[in-house]
Scaffold this active site. Structure first.
Site, PDB file in Angstrom:
ATOM      1  NE  ARG A 199       1.797   6.878  -5.676  1.00  0.00           N
ATOM      2  CZ  ARG A 199       1.897   5.566  -5.819  1.00  0.00           C
ATOM      3  NH1 ARG A 199       2.083   5.058  -7.031  1.00  0.00           N
ATOM      4  NH2 ARG A 199       1.801   4.758  -4.788  1.00  0.00           N
ATOM      5  N   GLY A 233       2.526   3.672   0.617  1.00  0.00           N
ATOM      6  CA  GLY A 233       3.777   2.956   0.423  1.00  0.00           C
ATOM      7  C   GLY A 233       4.079   1.916   1.486  1.00  0.00           C
ATOM      8  N   GLY A 234       3.026   1.438   2.179  1.00  0.00           N
ATOM      9  CA  GLY A 234       3.239   0.386   3.171  1.00  0.00           C
ATOM     10  C   GLY A 234       3.713   0.887   4.525  1.00  0.00           C
ATOM     11  CE  LYS A 273      -4.262   4.248   4.060  1.00  0.00           C
ATOM     12  NZ  LYS A 273      -3.207   5.217   3.750  1.00  0.00           N
TER      13      LYS A 273
END
Length: 455
Positions: A293, A164-165, A116
């Site tokens: 992806r 994915g949280g 990030k």
């Protein structure tokens, strides 16, 4: 074009890739764990090979076994789907070293955009708006307190290497910061092997808007419009739609242009998604992250754009140019996707694995698609994600799409396990959802409390 590809995944996405490859005349190799011996993707592929025991770490995350399977079967490329190894740059690099084409971006681009902090720096260079936040990784609570004071509360803690949280916490004040930081760090270290955090100011209330992009090896980059993914629970998407009712023509043009600029700046190849947070009050949008992806929700974009994203992925990896130009894409109608999970929403969404004793999938009519790997008699294993199907509908407008989704969910019948079908039915009938008046906090703060009151 490849003669044969291996699918390093399972479930509905593996089935989806097998079908796309077959339509391109490409043979497929399925890999499976011992728990998936009777799975649908194993039956549909041209070849299948067992890669280990039930635990994902020993099978679907076992790089050596997957690469050995590719070599043994003569597969020229590997499609990772989503989840598992799909955003693992080490795996992509190993594929490159073994002269097996990874159907996705290069390992270097994956490294750049998967972190990030690096991604944020590149977006600033590209001229894409970013939220105020930390300049680098944050490792201690003292650093976190100082940065939070500078940018102002509320803030979001995010795992630098996450997705994915996982490793995400909302923090409203300094009292919440230390326990939240420690919990997020521990979760990130367990999930990704890296506990480093990133801090950014929270845009709240906000819409979660993502733009689907495609880039080929010949310097062409296009977008396929946006998706609204604001209906989320614990940072996990529940329902997605395209286009977003929160965006008008001018803002849509700005966001999609920014996404193409971001992808082109890093030389992105294959399918990817640029995710933004939209502040509806000001009309400002901010880069959040890039998913390198294919996304779970890609079918809604396929419906409105008419482009088969998975086929494009395979063609791009084989060296072909994009099959469409930006000016040739005409967006039509409205599409909605509901994720169907084997879980009990009334019991804190507890997973519900087990044997499907009876199954009826909704079908018939224009603009209805069900992506699933279920069949009557199939036993859902307890080792993997609880998503068992996706219902996707397309209508001339949003109202028609909502009515079509309602009809499809009412027909959908799964016996033997508990699912969230009734939960999704109530969600799409909620007055706020029908009006398109929701943000990322709606599901957790408004809908769920009322939904759980019913019992």
């Amino acid at each position: 074009m490849f003669n044969k590809i291996l699918i390093a995944n399972r479930g509905e996405i593996a089935v989806r890739i097998i079908r796309a490859a077959r339509e391109l005349g490409v043979e497929t190799v399925a890999v499976y764990s011992e728990a998936d011996r009777d799975a649908l993707h194993v039956a549909l592929a041209d070849e299948a090979i067992c890669i280990g025991p039930a635990r994902a770490a020993s099978s679907y995350l076992n790089m050596n076994n997957i690469l050995s399977a590719a070599v043994a079967t003569g597969a020229q490329a590997i499609h990772p789907g989503f989840g598992f190894l799909s955003e693992n740059s080490k795996f992509a690099r190993l594929c490159e070293e073994m002269n097996i084409k990874f159907i996705g971006p290069s390992a270097s681009v994956m490294d750049m955009m998967g972190d990030k902090i690096n991604a944020r720096a590149e977006m600033i260079k590209a001229g894409v708006p970013v939220t105020p936040g930390s300049k680098g990784e944050v490792h201690t609570t003292d650093e976190a307190v100082k940065i939070a004071e500078e940018i102002g509360y509320p803030i979001m803690l995010k795992a630098s290497a996450g997705g994915g949280g996982k490793g995400i916490r909302k923090v409203n004040n300094v009292e919440e910061l230390v326990p939240a930081f420690e919990a997020a760090t521990a979760e990130a270290k367990a999930a990704f092997g890296n506990g480093a955090m990133f801090i950014e100011r929270m845009i709240f209330p906000a819409r979660h808007i993502e733009v689907q992009i495609l880039g080929d090896q010949h310097g062409h980059t296009i977008h396929l419009g946006e998706r609204d993914c604001s209906l989320q629970r614990n940072n996990q998407k529940v329902l997605e739609e395209s286009p977003s009712v929160a965006i008008g023509h001018t803002l849509r043009e700005k966001i999609c242009t920014a996404a193409v600029k971001a992808a082109a700046h890093v030389g992105y190849e294959n399918a990817g998604t640029i995710e933004f947070l939209l502040d509806e009050a000001s009309g400002n949008f901010y880069f959040m992250e890039m998913n390198t992806r294919v996304q779970v929700e890609h079918p809604v974009t396929e419906f409105v754009s008419g482009v088969d994203i998975v086929k494009e992925q395979i063609r791009i990896a084989a060296g072909s140019e994009l099959s469409v130009k930006q000016e040739e894409i005409v967006f039509k109608g409205h599409a909605i996707e509901c994720r169907i999970n084997a879980e009990n929403p009334k019991f804190n969404f507890a997973p519900s694995p087990g044997k499907i004793t009876n199954l009826f999938l909704p079908s018939g009519g224009v603009g209805l698609r069900v992506d699933s790997a279920m069949y009557a008699g199939y036993t859902i294993p307890p080792y993997y994600d609880s998503m068992i199907a996706k219902v996707i509908v397309h209508g001339e407008n949003r109202f028609e799409a909502l009515m079509k989704m309602q009809r499809a969910l009412m027909e959908f019948d799964v016996e033997g396990v508990t699912t969230n079908i009734d939960f999704q039915l109530e969600l799409i009938a909620d007055p706020y959802v029908v009006a398109g008046d929701y943000d990322t906090s709606f599901l957790g703060n408004v809908f769920l409390p009322e939904y759980l009151k019913e019992d």
